[in-house]
Motif scaffolding. Structure first.
Motif, PDB file in Angstrom:
ATOM      1  N   GLU A  90      96.257  23.657 -22.078  1.00  0.00           N
ATOM      2  CA  GLU A  90      96.973  24.428 -22.733  1.00  0.00           C
ATOM      3  C   GLU A  90      96.566  25.838 -22.946  1.00  0.00           C
ATOM      4  OE1 GLU A  90      98.892  21.960 -26.022  1.00  0.00           O
ATOM      5  OE2 GLU A  90      96.539  21.297 -26.021  1.00  0.00           O
ATOM      6  N   GLY A  91      97.463  26.835 -22.728  1.00  0.00           N
ATOM      7  CA  GLY A  91      97.373  28.122 -22.984  1.00  0.00           C
ATOM      8  C   GLY A  91      98.669  28.864 -23.609  1.00  0.00           C
ATOM      9  N   ASP A  92      98.615  30.337 -23.425  1.00  0.00           N
ATOM     10  CA  ASP A  92      99.691  30.910 -23.670  1.00  0.00           C
ATOM     11  C   ASP A  92     100.940  30.859 -22.767  1.00  0.00           C
ATOM     12  OD1 ASP A  92      98.265  31.814 -25.854  1.00  0.00           O
ATOM     13  OD2 ASP A  92      97.670  33.851 -24.517  1.00  0.00           O
ATOM     14  N   TYR A  93     100.872  30.289 -21.467  1.00  0.00           N
ATOM     15  CA  TYR A  93     101.714  29.980 -20.610  1.00  0.00           C
ATOM     16  C   TYR A  93     102.338  28.797 -20.955  1.00  0.00           C
ATOM     17  CZ  TYR A  93      98.972  26.292 -18.634  1.00  0.00           C
ATOM     18  OH  TYR A  93      98.425  25.070 -18.480  1.00  0.00           O
ATOM     19  N   GLY A  94     101.913  28.003 -21.683  1.00  0.00           N
ATOM     20  CA  GLY A  94     102.410  26.470 -21.834  1.00  0.00           C
ATOM     21  C   GLY A  94     101.446  25.478 -21.744  1.00  0.00           C
ATOM     22  N   LYS A  95     101.676  24.507 -20.889  1.00  0.00           N
ATOM     23  CA  LYS A  95     100.571  23.451 -20.669  1.00  0.00           C
ATOM     24  C   LYS A  95     100.604  22.759 -19.319  1.00  0.00           C
ATOM     25  CE  LYS A  95     102.858  19.563 -22.815  1.00  0.00           C
ATOM     26  NZ  LYS A  95     103.018  18.643 -24.085  1.00  0.00           N
ATOM     27  N   THR A  96      99.650  21.986 -18.592  1.00  0.00           N
ATOM     28  CA  THR A  96      99.809  21.173 -17.610  1.00  0.00           C
ATOM     29  C   THR A  96      98.973  20.138 -17.930  1.00  0.00           C
ATOM     30  OG1 THR A  96      99.618  23.447 -16.106  1.00  0.00           O
ATOM     31  CG2 THR A  96      99.182  21.325 -15.189  1.00  0.00           C
ATOM     32  N   GLU A  97      99.585  18.817 -17.243  1.00  0.00           N
ATOM     33  CA  GLU A  97      98.876  17.464 -17.534  1.00  0.00           C
ATOM     34  C   GLU A  97      98.834  16.861 -15.940  1.00  0.00           C
ATOM     35  OE1 GLU A  97     100.776  16.597 -21.934  1.00  0.00           O
ATOM     36  OE2 GLU A  97     101.669  15.932 -19.969  1.00  0.00           O
ATOM     37  N   ILE A  98      97.674  16.447 -15.901  1.00  0.00           N
ATOM     38  CA  ILE A  98      97.296  15.661 -14.503  1.00  0.00           C
ATOM     39  C   ILE A  98      96.516  14.402 -14.648  1.00  0.00           C
ATOM     40  CG2 ILE A  98      96.073  15.977 -12.273  1.00  0.00           C
ATOM     41  CD1 ILE A  98      95.939  18.999 -12.909  1.00  0.00           C
ATOM     42  N   GLY A  99      97.469  13.317 -14.078  1.00  0.00           N
ATOM     43  CA  GLY A  99      96.871  11.972 -14.048  1.00  0.00           C
ATOM     44  C   GLY A  99      97.810  11.074 -14.514  1.00  0.00           C
ATOM     45  N   VAL A 100      97.526   9.940 -15.141  1.00  0.00           N
ATOM     46  CA  VAL A 100      98.527   9.058 -15.496  1.00  0.00           C
ATOM     47  C   VAL A 100      99.001   9.608 -17.032  1.00  0.00           C
ATOM     48  CG1 VAL A 100      99.255   6.705 -15.991  1.00  0.00           C
ATOM     49  CG2 VAL A 100      97.454   7.155 -14.431  1.00  0.00           C
ATOM     50  N   ILE A 101     100.344  10.369 -16.826  1.00  0.00           N
ATOM     51  CA  ILE A 101     100.658  11.283 -17.868  1.00  0.00           C
ATOM     52  C   ILE A 101     101.788  10.383 -18.776  1.00  0.00           C
ATOM     53  CG2 ILE A 101      99.829  13.182 -16.647  1.00  0.00           C
ATOM     54  CD1 ILE A 101     103.018  13.553 -15.795  1.00  0.00           C
ATOM     55  N   PRO A 102     102.124  11.232 -20.003  1.00  0.00           N
ATOM     56  CA  PRO A 102     103.286  10.686 -20.800  1.00  0.00           C
ATOM     57  C   PRO A 102     104.587  11.038 -20.224  1.00  0.00           C
ATOM     58  CG  PRO A 102     101.773  12.097 -22.090  1.00  0.00           C
ATOM     59  CD  PRO A 102     101.184  12.371 -20.664  1.00  0.00           C
ATOM     60  N   THR A 103     105.787  10.363 -20.648  1.00  0.00           N
ATOM     61  CA  THR A 103     106.880  10.508 -19.970  1.00  0.00           C
ATOM     62  C   THR A 103     107.757  11.653 -20.841  1.00  0.00           C
ATOM     63  OG1 THR A 103     107.677   8.962 -21.755  1.00  0.00           O
ATOM     64  CG2 THR A 103     107.058   8.134 -19.466  1.00  0.00           C
ATOM     65  N   PHE A 104     106.836  12.559 -21.531  1.00  0.00           N
ATOM     66  CA  PHE A 104     107.819  13.556 -22.351  1.00  0.00           C
ATOM     67  C   PHE A 104     106.830  14.704 -22.531  1.00  0.00           C
ATOM     68  CE2 PHE A 104     105.613  10.329 -24.923  1.00  0.00           C
ATOM     69  CZ  PHE A 104     104.822  11.080 -26.051  1.00  0.00           C
ATOM     70  N   LYS A 105     107.396  15.813 -22.841  1.00  0.00           N
ATOM     71  CA  LYS A 105     106.599  16.806 -22.881  1.00  0.00           C
ATOM     72  C   LYS A 105     106.427  17.279 -24.547  1.00  0.00           C
ATOM     73  CE  LYS A 105     110.073  20.401 -22.803  1.00  0.00           C
ATOM     74  NZ  LYS A 105     111.405  19.767 -22.710  1.00  0.00           N
ATOM     75  N   GLY A 106     107.425  16.816 -25.314  1.00  0.00           N
ATOM     76  CA  GLY A 106     107.172  17.037 -26.937  1.00  0.00           C
ATOM     77  C   GLY A 106     108.032  15.721 -27.361  1.00  0.00           C
ATOM     78  N   ARG A 107     109.470  16.184 -28.103  1.00  0.00           N
ATOM     79  CA  ARG A 107     110.395  15.333 -28.645  1.00  0.00           C
ATOM     80  C   ARG A 107     110.852  14.325 -27.566  1.00  0.00           C
ATOM     81  NH1 ARG A 107     115.284  15.524 -28.891  1.00  0.00           N
ATOM     82  NH2 ARG A 107     115.544  17.406 -27.995  1.00  0.00           N
ATOM     83  N   VAL A 108     111.135  13.092 -27.912  1.00  0.00           N
ATOM     84  CA  VAL A 108     111.666  12.114 -26.749  1.00  0.00           C
ATOM     85  C   VAL A 108     113.177  11.711 -27.202  1.00  0.00           C
ATOM     86  CG1 VAL A 108     111.667   9.825 -26.288  1.00  0.00           C
ATOM     87  CG2 VAL A 108     109.526  10.881 -27.029  1.00  0.00           C
ATOM     88  N   SER A 109     113.918  12.276 -26.478  1.00  0.00           N
ATOM     89  CA  SER A 109     115.449  12.245 -26.391  1.00  0.00           C
ATOM     90  C   SER A 109     115.956  10.812 -26.638  1.00  0.00           C
ATOM     91  CB  SER A 109     116.073  13.158 -25.442  1.00  0.00           C
ATOM     92  OG  SER A 109     115.688  14.314 -25.531  1.00  0.00           O
ATOM     93  N   SER A 110     116.960  10.368 -26.871  1.00  0.00           N
ATOM     94  CA  SER A 110     117.770   9.158 -26.805  1.00  0.00           C
ATOM     95  C   SER A 110     117.813   8.672 -25.366  1.00  0.00           C
ATOM     96  CB  SER A 110     118.943   8.989 -27.402  1.00  0.00           C
ATOM     97  OG  SER A 110     118.774   8.866 -29.038  1.00  0.00           O
ATOM     98  N   THR A 111     118.176   9.637 -24.418  1.00  0.00           N
ATOM     99  CA  THR A 111     118.466   9.408 -22.925  1.00  0.00           C
ATOM    100  C   THR A 111     116.925   9.486 -22.288  1.00  0.00           C
ATOM    101  OG1 THR A 111     119.316  11.695 -22.686  1.00  0.00           O
ATOM    102  CG2 THR A 111     120.783   9.606 -23.138  1.00  0.00           C
ATOM    103  N   GLY A 112     115.711   9.980 -22.843  1.00  0.00           N
ATOM    104  CA  GLY A 112     114.594  10.114 -21.971  1.00  0.00           C
ATOM    105  C   GLY A 112     113.902   8.696 -21.828  1.00  0.00           C
ATOM    106  N   LEU A 113     112.991   8.929 -21.050  1.00  0.00           N
ATOM    107  CA  LEU A 113     112.176   7.717 -20.829  1.00  0.00           C
ATOM    108  C   LEU A 113     111.385   7.328 -21.916  1.00  0.00           C
ATOM    109  CD1 LEU A 113     110.747   8.262 -17.336  1.00  0.00           C
ATOM    110  CD2 LEU A 113     113.023   7.162 -17.866  1.00  0.00           C
TER     111      LEU A 113
END
Length: 303
Positions: A90-113
């Motif tokens: 995580e940094g000022d630019y945003g974030k990067t995730e690598i591996g077996v990761i979540p299905t969402f970046k923040g709030r989970v939408s009703s039509t999201g996974l």
């Protein structure tokens, strides 16, 4: 939801381990099957190795991508598996995730996974100007069984490109293109903040390769009951959904999946004890001729 959070104080140059445990107990009654009592455990361990880098995991009950509950008294449903393990920067630019990761970046939408699911790959979120962000996810998604979350290979490709923006204090939207489970999709979401407590939303997922869609229209927020002693706030979440019968495998991976055809759901929740962080919830779903009642408690403990 029982939440226990433990953080061990250490020096600035030492890794910091934290963990959170959520527990939920509920009663589940469907009109077309016997009732059952269920429980859910969600465990979130995390190791912050620096100000920017962390190692994260997710262990939860249930046996498939969108299921996280076990049934009391059933010897065949005592499942609990690790579903995610990934590094996050995580940094000022945003974030990067690598591996077996979540299905969402923040709030989970009703039509999201489903928030209990996983993707094998990499996510990069770039914060842009004017309260907007661009998300790119590239990886694999195919094993729907929780015990195979770390089984790699022979899975379908997963690609998602999403742009999200907040136009002002009231209006926000998301738009994305997706490739998963042998299908291509376009997803859009618009949210309108009605007032300080309530938000209305509409979401649509359209298959590109066939005339099939999922539509969700709903609202969430809070209202107040005035008792003899003090005002009592109650949160609500209500929506109508429609999923075409030909929508495909993505339908059952969706967070708020009720069933194909027309359906609706409404949930209320409130605080029983602020001192002990005890909450109750009641939810009812209807899909065509099938109805469902869910009721339970959530207990939150932090330390």
């Amino acid at each position: 939801m029982l939440t226990a959070c433990f953080i061990f104080p250490v020096s600035a140059n030492t890794a910091v381990f934290s963990q959170k445990l959520d527990i939920q107990i509920r009663y589940d009654n469907r009109s077309n099957r016997p009732s059952r009592e269920q429980y859910r455990l969600r465990y979130y361990p995390s190791l912050n190795v620096s100000d920017a880098w962390s190692i994260n995991s997710f262990v939860v009950t249930g046996d498939d991508f969108s299921s996280s509950h076990n049934t009391f008294g059933s010897e065949s449903t005592d499942y609990i598996y690790a579903r995610r393990l990934f590094m996050r920067h995580e940094g000022d630019y945003g974030k990067t995730e690598i591996g077996v990761i979540p299905t969402f970046k923040g709030r989970v939408s009703s039509t999201g996974l489903s928030k209990d699911g996983w993707i094998t790959g990499v996510r990069h979120v770039r914060t842009l100007k004017n309260n907007s962000a661009l998300e790119v996810v590239i990886g694999q998604l195919g094993n729907a069984q929780a015990d195979q979350a770390f089984t790699f290979g022979n899975e379908d490709e997963y690609v998602e490109i999403e742009y999200s923006a907040r136009m002002n204090q009231r209006h926000s939207y998301e738009a994305s293109i997706e490739r998963m489970v042998s299908g291509s999709f376009i997803r859009g979401e618009y949210r309108y903040r009605l007032n300080d407590q309530d938000t209305a939303f509409i979401e649509l997922v359209q298959r590109v390769d066939s005339p099939a869609e999922k539509l969700v229209v709903g609202a969430s927020g809070e209202f107040t009951l005035f008792t003899s002693t003090s005002p009592y706030p109650i949160e609500y979440f209500a929506y109508y959904s429609y999923i075409d019968d030909d929508f495909g495998a993505r339908a059952e991976l969706i967070e708020d999946f009720l069933g194909t055809g027309h359906g609706g759901s409404i949930e209320f929740s409130g605080v029983v004890s602020e001192t002990h962080d005890l909450e109750w919830f009641v939810r009812t779903d209807v899909v065509d001729s099938v109805s469902r009642l869910l009721a339970g408690i959530k207990l939150s403990l932090t330390q």
